[in-house]
Design a protein around this motif. Structure first.
Motif, PDB file in Angstrom:
ATOM      1  N   VAL A 530       0.858  -1.187   0.000  1.00 45.84           N
ATOM      2  CA  VAL A 530       0.000   0.000   0.000  1.00 45.84           C
ATOM      3  C   VAL A 530       0.895   1.237   0.000  1.00 45.84           C
ATOM      4  O   VAL A 530       1.730   1.402   0.902  1.00 45.84           O
ATOM      5  N   THR A 531       0.709   2.096  -0.999  1.00 46.83           N
ATOM      6  CA  THR A 531       1.501   3.319  -1.099  1.00 46.83           C
ATOM      7  C   THR A 531       0.556   4.518  -1.101  1.00 46.83           C
ATOM      8  O   THR A 531      -0.376   4.580  -1.912  1.00 46.83           O
ATOM      9  N   ILE A 532       0.791   5.465  -0.191  1.00 47.21           N
ATOM     10  CA  ILE A 532      -0.063   6.647  -0.062  1.00 47.21           C
ATOM     11  C   ILE A 532       0.777   7.875  -0.394  1.00 47.21           C
ATOM     12  O   ILE A 532       1.767   8.169   0.287  1.00 47.21           O
ATOM     13  N   THR A 533       0.369   8.598  -1.439  1.00 44.16           N
ATOM     14  CA  THR A 533       1.077   9.799  -1.873  1.00 44.16           C
ATOM     15  C   THR A 533       0.082  10.932  -2.087  1.00 44.16           C
ATOM     16  O   THR A 533      -1.112  10.700  -2.287  1.00 44.16           O
ATOM     17  N   HIS A 534       0.585  12.168  -2.068  1.00 41.68           N
ATOM     18  CA  HIS A 534      -0.279  13.333  -2.252  1.00 41.68           C
ATOM     19  C   HIS A 534      -0.807  13.370  -3.681  1.00 41.68           C
ATOM     20  O   HIS A 534      -0.079  13.129  -4.645  1.00 41.68           O
ATOM     21  N   LYS A 535      -2.109  13.703  -3.820  1.00 42.61           N
ATOM     22  CA  LYS A 535      -2.749  13.729  -5.133  1.00 42.61           C
ATOM     23  C   LYS A 535      -3.079  15.153  -5.579  1.00 42.61           C
ATOM     24  O   LYS A 535      -2.628  15.618  -6.619  1.00 42.61           O
ATOM     25  N   THR A 536      -3.874  15.872  -4.779  1.00 41.29           N
ATOM     26  CA  THR A 536      -4.327  17.205  -5.161  1.00 41.29           C
ATOM     27  C   THR A 536      -4.901  17.912  -3.945  1.00 41.29           C
ATOM     28  O   THR A 536      -4.858  17.382  -2.830  1.00 41.29           O
ATOM     29  N   HIS A 537      -5.431  19.111  -4.166  1.00 48.07           N
ATOM     30  CA  HIS A 537      -6.129  19.859  -3.120  1.00 48.07           C
ATOM     31  C   HIS A 537      -7.603  20.008  -3.503  1.00 48.07           C
ATOM     32  O   HIS A 537      -7.940  20.093  -4.678  1.00 48.07           O
ATOM     33  N   ALA A 538      -8.450  20.058  -2.491  1.00 48.31           N
ATOM     34  CA  ALA A 538      -9.871  20.367  -2.693  1.00 48.31           C
ATOM     35  C   ALA A 538     -10.180  21.695  -2.013  1.00 48.31           C
ATOM     36  O   ALA A 538      -9.653  21.992  -0.928  1.00 48.31           O
ATOM     37  N   LEU A 539     -11.022  22.503  -2.653  1.00 48.17           N
ATOM     38  CA  LEU A 539     -11.422  23.790  -2.082  1.00 48.17           C
ATOM     39  C   LEU A 539     -12.649  23.558  -1.198  1.00 48.17           C
ATOM     40  O   LEU A 539     -13.724  23.217  -1.689  1.00 48.17           O
ATOM     41  N   MET A 540     -12.492  23.738   0.099  1.00 44.87           N
ATOM     42  CA  MET A 540     -13.557  23.487   1.056  1.00 44.87           C
ATOM     43  C   MET A 540     -13.936  24.787   1.761  1.00 44.87           C
ATOM     44  O   MET A 540     -13.257  25.817   1.647  1.00 44.87           O
ATOM     45  N   LEU A 541     -15.032  24.738   2.505  1.00 44.87           N
ATOM     46  CA  LEU A 541     -15.490  25.864   3.312  1.00 44.87           C
ATOM     47  C   LEU A 541     -15.445  25.477   4.778  1.00 44.87           C
ATOM     48  O   LEU A 541     -15.909  24.395   5.163  1.00 44.87           O
ATOM     49  N   TYR A 542     -14.876  26.362   5.588  1.00 48.70           N
ATOM     50  CA  TYR A 542     -14.751  26.130   7.031  1.00 48.70           C
ATOM     51  C   TYR A 542     -15.783  26.981   7.758  1.00 48.70           C
ATOM     52  O   TYR A 542     -15.879  28.193   7.541  1.00 48.70           O
ATOM     53  N   HIS A 543     -16.569  26.338   8.632  1.00 49.14           N
ATOM     54  CA  HIS A 543     -17.619  27.046   9.358  1.00 49.14           C
ATOM     55  C   HIS A 543     -17.005  27.911  10.449  1.00 49.14           C
ATOM     56  O   HIS A 543     -16.260  27.421  11.306  1.00 49.14           O
ATOM     57  N   LEU A 544     -17.333  29.190  10.429  1.00 49.32           N
ATOM     58  CA  LEU A 544     -16.760  30.138  11.391  1.00 49.32           C
ATOM     59  C   LEU A 544     -17.685  30.381  12.571  1.00 49.32           C
ATOM     60  O   LEU A 544     -17.720  31.472  13.128  1.00 49.32           O
ATOM     61  N   GLY A 545     -18.426  29.382  12.985  1.00 47.63           N
ATOM     62  CA  GLY A 545     -19.331  29.523  14.125  1.00 47.63           C
ATOM     63  C   GLY A 545     -18.632  29.209  15.413  1.00 47.63           C
ATOM     64  O   GLY A 545     -17.427  29.435  15.584  1.00 47.63           O
ATOM     65  N   GLU A 546     -19.398  28.636  16.365  1.00 42.47           N
ATOM     66  CA  GLU A 546     -18.829  28.278  17.652  1.00 42.47           C
ATOM     67  C   GLU A 546     -17.855  27.122  17.480  1.00 42.47           C
ATOM     68  O   GLU A 546     -18.134  26.140  16.810  1.00 42.47           O
ATOM     69  N   GLN A 547     -16.673  27.234  18.111  1.00 45.65           N
ATOM     70  CA  GLN A 547     -15.634  26.225  17.995  1.00 45.65           C
ATOM     71  C   GLN A 547     -15.210  25.747  19.376  1.00 45.65           C
ATOM     72  O   GLN A 547     -15.303  26.466  20.361  1.00 45.65           O
ATOM     73  N   THR A 548     -14.727  24.495  19.410  1.00 42.87           N
ATOM     74  CA  THR A 548     -14.151  23.980  20.647  1.00 42.87           C
ATOM     75  C   THR A 548     -12.747  24.546  20.805  1.00 42.87           C
ATOM     76  O   THR A 548     -12.179  25.140  19.891  1.00 42.87           O
ATOM     77  N   ASP A 549     -12.154  24.353  21.972  1.00 49.02           N
ATOM     78  CA  ASP A 549     -10.809  24.861  22.214  1.00 49.02           C
ATOM     79  C   ASP A 549      -9.796  24.237  21.256  1.00 49.02           C
ATOM     80  O   ASP A 549      -8.898  24.904  20.755  1.00 49.02           O
ATOM     81  N   ASP A 550      -9.959  22.914  21.002  1.00 51.82           N
ATOM     82  CA  ASP A 550      -9.041  22.231  20.088  1.00 51.82           C
ATOM     83  C   ASP A 550      -9.152  22.792  18.681  1.00 51.82           C
ATOM     84  O   ASP A 550      -8.153  23.017  18.005  1.00 51.82           O
ATOM     85  N   GLU A 551     -10.389  23.035  18.237  1.00 50.77           N
ATOM     86  CA  GLU A 551     -10.594  23.562  16.893  1.00 50.77           C
ATOM     87  C   GLU A 551     -10.042  24.971  16.775  1.00 50.77           C
ATOM     88  O   GLU A 551      -9.420  25.333  15.779  1.00 50.77           O
ATOM     89  N   ALA A 552     -10.265  25.803  17.803  1.00 46.86           N
ATOM     90  CA  ALA A 552      -9.784  27.177  17.766  1.00 46.86           C
ATOM     91  C   ALA A 552      -8.263  27.219  17.722  1.00 46.86           C
ATOM     92  O   ALA A 552      -7.669  27.979  16.948  1.00 46.86           O
ATOM     93  N   SER A 553      -7.616  26.381  18.547  1.00 48.01           N
ATOM     94  CA  SER A 553      -6.163  26.362  18.554  1.00 48.01           C
ATOM     95  C   SER A 553      -5.616  25.821  17.245  1.00 48.01           C
ATOM     96  O   SER A 553      -4.604  26.279  16.730  1.00 48.01           O
ATOM     97  N   SER A 554      -6.322  24.821  16.665  1.00 46.15           N
ATOM     98  CA  SER A 554      -5.897  24.269  15.381  1.00 46.15           C
ATOM     99  C   SER A 554      -5.980  25.329  14.288  1.00 46.15           C
ATOM    100  O   SER A 554      -5.055  25.473  13.484  1.00 46.15           O
ATOM    101  N   MET A 555      -7.082  26.072  14.256  1.00 47.41           N
ATOM    102  CA  MET A 555      -7.242  27.103  13.229  1.00 47.41           C
ATOM    103  C   MET A 555      -6.220  28.216  13.410  1.00 47.41           C
ATOM    104  O   MET A 555      -5.647  28.716  12.452  1.00 47.41           O
ATOM    105  N   SER A 556      -5.970  28.625  14.667  1.00 46.88           N
ATOM    106  CA  SER A 556      -5.007  29.702  14.889  1.00 46.88           C
ATOM    107  C   SER A 556      -3.616  29.273  14.468  1.00 46.88           C
ATOM    108  O   SER A 556      -2.852  30.049  13.893  1.00 46.88           O
TER     109      SER A 556
END
Length: 569
Positions: A530-556
């Protein structure tokens, strides 16, 4: 005389017997006849109703019981059962369906145009059955409070107005599509596009500028078979708020065909809301990759998620939640999509090469968004999918699905079918061989969440490990000792075995058969590489509502990294 007197009773007795037999026969046959007649009439009504539904321009849906006091738009009588239109919200008795088709127009998804940009149109008013807690745009008082067919609602801008406030000036007022005008594809837009194409023009910039710089039309892709079967209800509510041409049921049309609507919109303007589980999101992202192959990069949309599946780990990572059960109004969901921020998501190529004789090797190629795993969690997914294929009707509830996963996890704690994995597999991270402890499972992560809401890489959060990110081109590789260890990690009573981070991951399964999965799609795999390599990027949307502490620190942390990257550039 005696003979005459004795001859009477026998004849009267026979008459009584025949009378009893007749009424007994009637009591048996009459209910049967009535039942058959009612069944015939019911089937006849169903045939007539289907015929009307098939020919009608309305998107009729029949219901045995309306959820709130409802009045027929034709005869104005109170109705308990009847039909309503999923697009314009018209409600009628079953007997009034034909009249409703003749007298009331539904939403027009396309409207004749002179080829010039338009920013407004006439209101399309429907009388009665206005939404609860709606207010008149003229007097600002509550509408729909009287127990009868009253007040008006515009099917485009959703404005409501009292009967008494419906003045001639308001009837001639122009509709500007209300709160969600930046998400709606106006009915005259597609006609204008057709005219532009006839003139052999392909630049839609001038047309888009007339709708404002904030116009980001949305396309809804809903999988009605996902999770708790809320897809059909959502489709109806979204068709009322938007143009029905923007709303697609993925059980009837493929994402690749639905996304061709993006090519009729201005460059880099479209947004897509995927209503479904992580599997549905992956299906849509694969269709977007096909657009890139066709040379349609300029029309690639940004993707938001409404989680209807069981796991929803990607949705959780992008702060759209772990599952949707109708607790948030559809209007608020559209507001969240309008306010969401664009981000990039790494997508990975998973290549599975079987070991064969004479160098004849069969390859399987998958695209990974969330994670790849081998071991107990893949075994649970494999057992779950095997049973769901046999009896799919039993797996329509998110709670039942999670209970089945729990059952198979408990079973594996006792059986330990994946033990001694370290003796059966070799692991390489960026070409470097990794010594494995006594593990039962290996998980390769692209996103922060795993296993239906667990932040696997962080574990208990008591050690200073960097948070897992979805746009850094790195994979996090962790190991687990078994199903019980997985359960401990999910309740934050244990840490995973952190094996490292890498740009390329290679696993070699030697001489055994093990369960594997990519984003919840499991299979039993024999000896392979099994070989896992980078393929491409996808354009996603991130919800800017209420976040947990882990999510806030991850985004920052991600924003901080982006700032440094921009400075280096």
């Amino acid at each position: 005389m005696e003979g005459e007197e004795n001859s009477g009773p026998p004849s009267s007795g026979v008459f009584a017997d025949w009378s009893l037999a007749f009424w007994t026969l009637c009591s048996v046959i009459l209910p049967v006849v009535i039942t058959l007649w009612c069944s015939f009439q019911r089937s006849r009504r169903q045939v007539l109703r289907r015929d009307i539904f098939r020919k009608s321009k309305h998107d009729w849906h029949y219901t045995d019981l309306f959820g709130q006091p409802t009045y027929c738009s034709v005869c104005a009588q109170h109705i308990l059962q009847g039909a309503f239109c999923n697009c314009c919200g018209l409600c009628v008795h079953e007997g009034c369906l034909k009249k409703a088709d003749q007298h009331f127009l539904c939403k027009e998804i396309m409207m004749s145009s002179d080829g010039e940009p338009h920013t407004s149109m006439a209101h399309h008013w429907i009388r009665g059955n206005v939404p609860l807690c709606s207010y008149c745009v003229v007097c600002k008082q509550q509408c729909g409070t009287q127990p009868k067919l009253c007040d008006y609602r515009c099917v485009w801008c959703q404005h409501t107005v009292h009967d008494d406030c419906m003045q001639s000036s308001l009837k001639s007022e122009r509709c500007r599509f209300g709160e969600f005008r930046n998400l709606i594809i106006p009915p005259y837009y597609l006609s204008t596009i057709n005219q532009i194409r006839k003139d052999k023009r392909t630049d839609y910039g001038k047309l888009a500028s007339s709708y404002g710089k904030h116009w980001t039309p949305i396309i809804i892709l809903a999988n009605t078979r996902s999770g708790n079967n809320m897809g059909e209800t959502l489709l109806g509510e979204l068709k009322i708020l938007l143009n029905p041409v923007q709303v697609f049921d993925l059980s009837k049309i493929s994402p690749a065909k639905a996304l061709q609507l993006c090519t009729l919109l201005p460059y880099n303007s479209a947004r897509v809301l995927v209503c479904g589980g992580d599997g549905t999101v992956g299906w849509v992202l694969d269709a977007i990759d096909e657009m890139k192959i066709k040379g349609q990069e300029r029309y690639i949309p940004q993707v938001a998620i409404l989680p209807l599946g069981t796991g929803n780990d990607l949705s959780n990572t992008l702060a759209w939640g772990a599952g949707y059960a109708g607790e948030v109004p559809v209007e608020q969901i559209l507001r969240n999509v309008m306010e969401a921020d664009g981000i990039k998501l790494d997508r990975w190529k998973v290549q599975v090469t079987n070991k064969g004789y004479y160098n004849l090797r069969k390859q399987k190629v998958f695209t990974m968004n969330n994670y790849f795993s081998i071991g107990p969690d893949a075994l649970m997914a494999l057992n779950f999918h095997a049973h769901r294929e046999k009896t799919p009707s039993l797996f329509s509830s998110r709670i039942i699905n999670k209970a089945v996963y729990f059952f198979y996890g408990t079973k594996d704690c006792l059986v330990q079918e994946c033990k001694d994995l370290n003796k059966k597999i070799e692991l390489e991270l960026d070409g470097e061989r990794i010594d494995l402890p006594n593990l039962e499972g290996i998980i390769v992560l692209n996103i922060g969440y795993w296993g239906g809401g667990c932040r696997l890489w962080e574990g208990m959060g008591d050690e200073p490990y960097p948070l897992a990110r979805y746009d850094d081109g790195l994979l996090e590789v962790a190991g687990v000792y078994g199903s019980f260890h997985c359960a401990q990690i999910q309740v934050k009573l244990a840490n995973p075995v952190r094996l490292g981070q890498a740009h390329t991951v290679r696993l070699i399964l030697k001489n055994s058969k093990m369960p594997m999965q990519v984003d919840g799609e499991p299979w039993a795999q024999g000896p392979c590489t099994v070989t896992i390599t980078h393929k491409t990027h996808a354009l996603m949307l991130y919800h800017l509502g209420e976040q947990t502490d882990d999510e806030a620190s991850s985004m920052s942390e991600q924003e901080h990294t982006r700032e440094h990257t921009d400075e280096d550039i």
